[in-house]
Write a protein that holds these residues in place. Structure first.
Motif, PDB file in Angstrom:
ATOM      1  N   SER A   1      11.655 -15.248  31.730  1.00 45.73           N
ATOM      2  CA  SER A   1      12.996 -14.950  31.256  1.00 45.73           C
ATOM      3  C   SER A   1      12.912 -13.843  30.211  1.00 45.73           C
ATOM      4  O   SER A   1      11.826 -13.523  29.727  1.00 45.73           O
ATOM      5  N   ARG A   2      14.062 -13.267  29.896  1.00 50.06           N
ATOM      6  CA  ARG A   2      14.082 -12.202  28.897  1.00 50.06           C
ATOM      7  C   ARG A   2      15.316 -12.314  28.044  1.00 50.06           C
ATOM      8  O   ARG A   2      16.377 -12.749  28.519  1.00 50.06           O
ATOM      9  N   ASP A   3      15.170 -11.912  26.801  1.00 46.54           N
ATOM     10  CA  ASP A   3      16.271 -11.858  25.845  1.00 46.54           C
ATOM     11  C   ASP A   3      16.239 -10.470  25.236  1.00 46.54           C
ATOM     12  O   ASP A   3      15.475 -10.217  24.297  1.00 46.54           O
ATOM     13  N   ASP A   4      17.063  -9.585  25.764  1.00 47.50           N
ATOM     14  CA  ASP A   4      17.027  -8.210  25.283  1.00 47.50           C
ATOM     15  C   ASP A   4      17.598  -8.070  23.879  1.00 47.50           C
ATOM     16  O   ASP A   4      17.309  -7.080  23.190  1.00 47.50           O
ATOM     17  N   THR A   5      18.392  -9.017  23.444  1.00 52.31           N
ATOM     18  CA  THR A   5      18.892  -8.958  22.059  1.00 52.31           C
ATOM     19  C   THR A   5      17.762  -9.220  21.075  1.00 52.31           C
ATOM     20  O   THR A   5      17.797  -8.752  19.935  1.00 52.31           O
ATOM     21  N   MET A   6      16.767  -9.957  21.534  1.00 53.71           N
ATOM     22  CA  MET A   6      15.595 -10.253  20.703  1.00 53.71           C
ATOM     23  C   MET A   6      14.395  -9.390  21.097  1.00 53.71           C
ATOM     24  O   MET A   6      13.331  -9.504  20.482  1.00 53.71           O
ATOM     25  N   ASN A   7      14.569  -8.543  22.107  1.00 53.02           N
ATOM     26  CA  ASN A   7      13.469  -7.707  22.619  1.00 53.02           C
ATOM     27  C   ASN A   7      12.238  -8.552  22.919  1.00 53.02           C
ATOM     28  O   ASN A   7      11.113  -8.213  22.525  1.00 53.02           O
ATOM     29  N   THR A   8      12.477  -9.658  23.593  1.00 51.75           N
ATOM     30  CA  THR A   8      11.405 -10.610  23.887  1.00 51.75           C
ATOM     31  C   THR A   8      11.475 -11.073  25.334  1.00 51.75           C
ATOM     32  O   THR A   8      12.569 -11.304  25.856  1.00 51.75           O
ATOM     33  N   VAL A   9      10.319 -11.190  25.934  1.00 52.45           N
ATOM     34  CA  VAL A   9      10.180 -11.752  27.277  1.00 52.45           C
ATOM     35  C   VAL A   9       9.344 -13.022  27.163  1.00 52.45           C
ATOM     36  O   VAL A   9       8.384 -13.068  26.389  1.00 52.45           O
TER      37      VAL A   9
ATOM     38  N   ALA B   1       6.851  -9.372  22.765  1.00 50.65           N
ATOM     39  CA  ALA B   1       7.861  -8.658  21.999  1.00 50.65           C
ATOM     40  C   ALA B   1       7.519  -7.177  21.890  1.00 50.65           C
ATOM     41  O   ALA B   1       6.362  -6.778  22.025  1.00 50.65           O
ATOM     42  N   ALA B   2       8.529  -6.387  21.644  1.00 48.14           N
ATOM     43  CA  ALA B   2       8.353  -4.955  21.396  1.00 48.14           C
ATOM     44  C   ALA B   2       9.597  -4.444  20.678  1.00 48.14           C
ATOM     45  O   ALA B   2      10.550  -5.185  20.481  1.00 48.14           O
ATOM     46  N   ASP B   3       9.562  -3.176  20.318  1.00 44.11           N
ATOM     47  CA  ASP B   3      10.722  -2.595  19.635  1.00 44.11           C
ATOM     48  C   ASP B   3      11.950  -2.651  20.522  1.00 44.11           C
ATOM     49  O   ASP B   3      13.066  -2.869  20.049  1.00 44.11           O
ATOM     50  N   THR B   4      11.746  -2.435  21.814  1.00 42.93           N
ATOM     51  CA  THR B   4      12.838  -2.549  22.763  1.00 42.93           C
ATOM     52  C   THR B   4      12.292  -2.756  24.170  1.00 42.93           C
ATOM     53  O   THR B   4      11.254  -2.201  24.520  1.00 42.93           O
ATOM     54  N   PHE B   5      12.977  -3.588  24.944  1.00 42.60           N
ATOM     55  CA  PHE B   5      12.662  -3.757  26.360  1.00 42.60           C
ATOM     56  C   PHE B   5      13.847  -3.360  27.235  1.00 42.60           C
ATOM     57  O   PHE B   5      13.787  -3.487  28.443  1.00 42.60           O
ATOM     58  N   SER B   6      14.899  -2.929  26.605  1.00 47.39           N
ATOM     59  CA  SER B   6      16.121  -2.638  27.340  1.00 47.39           C
ATOM     60  C   SER B   6      15.864  -1.597  28.415  1.00 47.39           C
ATOM     61  O   SER B   6      15.329  -0.522  28.152  1.00 47.39           O
ATOM     62  N   GLY B   7      16.215  -1.928  29.662  1.00 47.79           N
ATOM     63  CA  GLY B   7      16.028  -1.021  30.778  1.00 47.79           C
ATOM     64  C   GLY B   7      14.669  -1.100  31.435  1.00 47.79           C
ATOM     65  O   GLY B   7      14.442  -0.470  32.472  1.00 47.79           O
ATOM     66  N   TYR B   8      13.744  -1.867  30.880  1.00 47.51           N
ATOM     67  CA  TYR B   8      12.392  -1.971  31.428  1.00 47.51           C
ATOM     68  C   TYR B   8      12.256  -3.186  32.349  1.00 47.51           C
ATOM     69  O   TYR B   8      12.819  -4.237  32.082  1.00 47.51           O
ATOM     70  N   ALA B   9      11.465  -3.030  33.392  1.00 49.20           N
ATOM     71  CA  ALA B   9      10.976  -4.182  34.141  1.00 49.20           C
ATOM     72  C   ALA B   9       9.792  -4.751  33.375  1.00 49.20           C
ATOM     73  O   ALA B   9       8.984  -3.995  32.824  1.00 49.20           O
ATOM     74  N   MET B  10       9.694  -6.069  33.332  1.00 46.32           N
ATOM     75  CA  MET B  10       8.639  -6.732  32.571  1.00 46.32           C
ATOM     76  C   MET B  10       7.832  -7.644  33.475  1.00 46.32           C
ATOM     77  O   MET B  10       8.395  -8.354  34.314  1.00 46.32           O
ATOM     78  N   GLY B  11       6.536  -7.622  33.282  1.00 47.09           N
ATOM     79  CA  GLY B  11       5.675  -8.455  34.110  1.00 47.09           C
ATOM     80  C   GLY B  11       4.642  -9.194  33.288  1.00 47.09           C
ATOM     81  O   GLY B  11       4.310  -8.798  32.166  1.00 47.09           O
ATOM     82  N   TRP B  12       4.170 -10.294  33.847  1.00 43.27           N
ATOM     83  CA  TRP B  12       3.051 -11.039  33.286  1.00 43.27           C
ATOM     84  C   TRP B  12       1.927 -11.048  34.323  1.00 43.27           C
ATOM     85  O   TRP B  12       2.170 -11.306  35.519  1.00 43.27           O
ATOM     86  N   PHE B  13       0.731 -10.768  33.859  1.00 42.75           N
ATOM     87  CA  PHE B  13      -0.463 -10.829  34.687  1.00 42.75           C
ATOM     88  C   PHE B  13      -1.494 -11.675  33.958  1.00 42.75           C
ATOM     89  O   PHE B  13      -1.368 -11.917  32.750  1.00 42.75           O
TER      90      PHE B  13
END
Length: 122
Positions: free
Chosen positions: A69-77, A23-35
């Protein structure tokens, strides 16, 4: 600058499932990765999703078992991990990037979470 936070992680038996969240304040517009990084090993790419979900990638070792998966309304990946194996044991990191061209590479990501431990027992 977005700052990912990964609560959760935990201990699970081989063959089990676990869902990580980031989670974060916003992920909108960001690519998100897990390592992930296991003791004594280099950081390994697990999965990535771009800002509009049009591109999703998985590392070879987790294909068909893990799902991002991502839910930008929840700012969560999320990282759904199924059929877990002892070799999946590692610290898992969430990362964010404004560049979705090189999502499988760790150097593409400027913002990283603190990491969360996942342990799979045999």
């Amino acid at each position: 600058q977005v700052q990912p936070v990964e609560p959760g992680g935990g201990l699970v038996q081989a063959g089990g499932s676990l869902r990580l969240s980031c989670a974060a304040d916003t992920f909108s517009g960001y690519a998100m990765g897990w390592f992930r990084q296991a003791p004594g090993k280099e950081r390994e790419f697990v999965a990535a999703i771009n800002w509009d979900r049009s591109r999703i990638y998985y590392g070879d070792s987790v294909k068909a078992r893990f799902s991002i998966s991502r839910d930008d309304t929840m700012n969560t990946v999320y990282l759904q991990m199924n059929s877990l194996k002892p070799e999946d044991t590692a610290v898992y990191y969430c990362a964010a990037s404004t560049n979705d061209k090189y999502m499988v590479w760790s150097w593409n990501y400027a913002a990283w979470g603190q990491g969360t431990q996942v342990t799979v027992s045999s």
